[in-house]
Design a protein around this motif. Sequence first.
Motif, PDB file in Angstrom:
ATOM      1  N   GLN A 247     -26.878  -3.448   1.712  1.00  0.00           N
ATOM      2  CA  GLN A 247     -27.981  -4.460   2.133  1.00  0.00           C
ATOM      3  C   GLN A 247     -28.786  -3.891   3.126  1.00  0.00           C
ATOM      4  O   GLN A 247     -30.202  -3.980   2.996  1.00  0.00           O
ATOM      5  CB  GLN A 247     -27.372  -5.867   2.602  1.00  0.00           C
ATOM      6  CG  GLN A 247     -26.771  -6.487   1.049  1.00  0.00           C
ATOM      7  CD  GLN A 247     -25.900  -7.787   1.553  1.00  0.00           C
ATOM      8  OE1 GLN A 247     -25.430  -7.748   2.638  1.00  0.00           O
ATOM      9  NE2 GLN A 247     -26.027  -8.764   0.427  1.00  0.00           N
ATOM     10  N   ASN A 248     -28.355  -3.484   4.344  1.00  0.00           N
ATOM     11  CA  ASN A 248     -28.926  -2.690   5.555  1.00  0.00           C
ATOM     12  C   ASN A 248     -29.874  -1.688   4.915  1.00  0.00           C
ATOM     13  O   ASN A 248     -31.028  -1.279   5.536  1.00  0.00           O
ATOM     14  CB  ASN A 248     -28.100  -2.663   6.419  1.00  0.00           C
ATOM     15  CG  ASN A 248     -27.540  -3.691   7.188  1.00  0.00           C
ATOM     16  OD1 ASN A 248     -28.086  -4.995   7.307  1.00  0.00           O
ATOM     17  ND2 ASN A 248     -26.400  -3.410   7.913  1.00  0.00           N
TER      18      ASN A 248
ATOM     19  N   LYS B 215     -16.572  -6.158   1.708  1.00  0.00           N
ATOM     20  CA  LYS B 215     -17.862  -6.899   2.453  1.00  0.00           C
ATOM     21  C   LYS B 215     -18.654  -5.780   3.408  1.00  0.00           C
ATOM     22  O   LYS B 215     -19.696  -5.827   3.468  1.00  0.00           O
ATOM     23  CB  LYS B 215     -17.281  -7.909   3.251  1.00  0.00           C
ATOM     24  CG  LYS B 215     -18.360  -8.728   4.220  1.00  0.00           C
ATOM     25  CD  LYS B 215     -17.638  -9.944   4.923  1.00  0.00           C
ATOM     26  CE  LYS B 215     -18.870 -10.697   5.785  1.00  0.00           C
ATOM     27  NZ  LYS B 215     -18.228 -11.618   6.548  1.00  0.00           N
ATOM     28  N   ASN B 216     -18.014  -4.973   4.255  1.00  0.00           N
ATOM     29  CA  ASN B 216     -18.546  -4.331   5.044  1.00  0.00           C
ATOM     30  C   ASN B 216     -19.368  -3.108   4.133  1.00  0.00           C
ATOM     31  O   ASN B 216     -20.574  -2.710   4.722  1.00  0.00           O
ATOM     32  CB  ASN B 216     -17.464  -3.132   6.062  1.00  0.00           C
ATOM     33  CG  ASN B 216     -16.964  -4.469   7.075  1.00  0.00           C
ATOM     34  OD1 ASN B 216     -17.493  -5.251   7.424  1.00  0.00           O
ATOM     35  ND2 ASN B 216     -15.645  -4.088   7.514  1.00  0.00           N
TER      36      ASN B 216
ATOM     37  N   ILE C 106     -22.510  -4.838   3.224  1.00  0.00           N
ATOM     38  CA  ILE C 106     -23.583  -5.106   4.299  1.00  0.00           C
ATOM     39  C   ILE C 106     -24.116  -3.717   4.451  1.00  0.00           C
ATOM     40  O   ILE C 106     -25.595  -3.690   4.582  1.00  0.00           O
ATOM     41  CB  ILE C 106     -22.812  -5.464   5.402  1.00  0.00           C
ATOM     42  CG1 ILE C 106     -22.355  -6.774   5.493  1.00  0.00           C
ATOM     43  CG2 ILE C 106     -23.437  -5.235   6.780  1.00  0.00           C
ATOM     44  CD1 ILE C 106     -21.358  -7.313   6.456  1.00  0.00           C
TER      45      ILE C 106
ATOM     46  N   LYS D 295     -30.188  -8.513   8.887  1.00  0.00           N
ATOM     47  CA  LYS D 295     -28.994  -7.845   8.829  1.00  0.00           C
ATOM     48  C   LYS D 295     -28.266  -8.067   7.495  1.00  0.00           C
ATOM     49  O   LYS D 295     -28.394  -9.474   7.160  1.00  0.00           O
ATOM     50  CB  LYS D 295     -28.213  -7.483   9.834  1.00  0.00           C
ATOM     51  CG  LYS D 295     -27.608  -8.811  10.415  1.00  0.00           C
ATOM     52  CD  LYS D 295     -26.975  -8.524  11.742  1.00  0.00           C
ATOM     53  CE  LYS D 295     -26.451  -9.930  12.470  1.00  0.00           C
ATOM     54  NZ  LYS D 295     -25.983  -9.737  13.695  1.00  0.00           N
ATOM     55  N   GLY D 296     -27.320  -7.220   6.825  1.00  0.00           N
ATOM     56  CA  GLY D 296     -26.696  -7.712   5.683  1.00  0.00           C
ATOM     57  C   GLY D 296     -25.806  -8.961   5.733  1.00  0.00           C
ATOM     58  O   GLY D 296     -25.291  -9.144   6.853  1.00  0.00           O
ATOM     59  N   THR D 297     -25.591  -9.785   4.737  1.00  0.00           N
ATOM     60  CA  THR D 297     -24.623 -10.869   4.715  1.00  0.00           C
ATOM     61  C   THR D 297     -23.213 -10.584   4.128  1.00  0.00           C
ATOM     62  O   THR D 297     -22.182 -11.263   4.570  1.00  0.00           O
ATOM     63  CB  THR D 297     -25.249 -11.935   4.157  1.00  0.00           C
ATOM     64  OG1 THR D 297     -25.359 -11.628   2.809  1.00  0.00           O
ATOM     65  CG2 THR D 297     -26.583 -12.547   4.680  1.00  0.00           C
ATOM     66  N   GLY D 298     -23.110  -9.695   3.622  1.00  0.00           N
ATOM     67  CA  GLY D 298     -21.998  -9.134   2.661  1.00  0.00           C
ATOM     68  C   GLY D 298     -21.682 -10.035   1.499  1.00  0.00           C
ATOM     69  O   GLY D 298     -20.397 -10.127   0.934  1.00  0.00           O
TER      70      GLY D 298
END
Length: 106
Positions: A73-74, A66-67, A70, A88-91
């Motif tokens: 995504q960022n 997940k991290n 993220i 910001k990213g959701t993961g």
Amino acid sequence: GFLLPKYATGYYGALTTTFTRTISQGSTGADVKALQVFLNTHGYIIATSGNGSPGHESTYFGIATKNALIKFQNANKATILTPYGLTKGTGILGAKTREVVEMMLK
């Protein structure tokens, strides 16, 4: 499918999975492993050793995945997040993130 870049350890991975569903923390499956391989080979390292590390990707989507997602995504905010009004990213590997990943794999 096609071959992913060779790891320093000599590991090769063939990525034949296409991402067809939304996956998030707690998900399991071949697509989770494929996502981990993608993240690890594109500079978003999940772990430096053990489960999730390059060559040791797993089928479990945990907090480390997940991290890393993220961070991806960022880094691709304008394409993935901004169209949805996110900052910001959701993961979560949703439709837009899947689209960007698939595009980068072509």
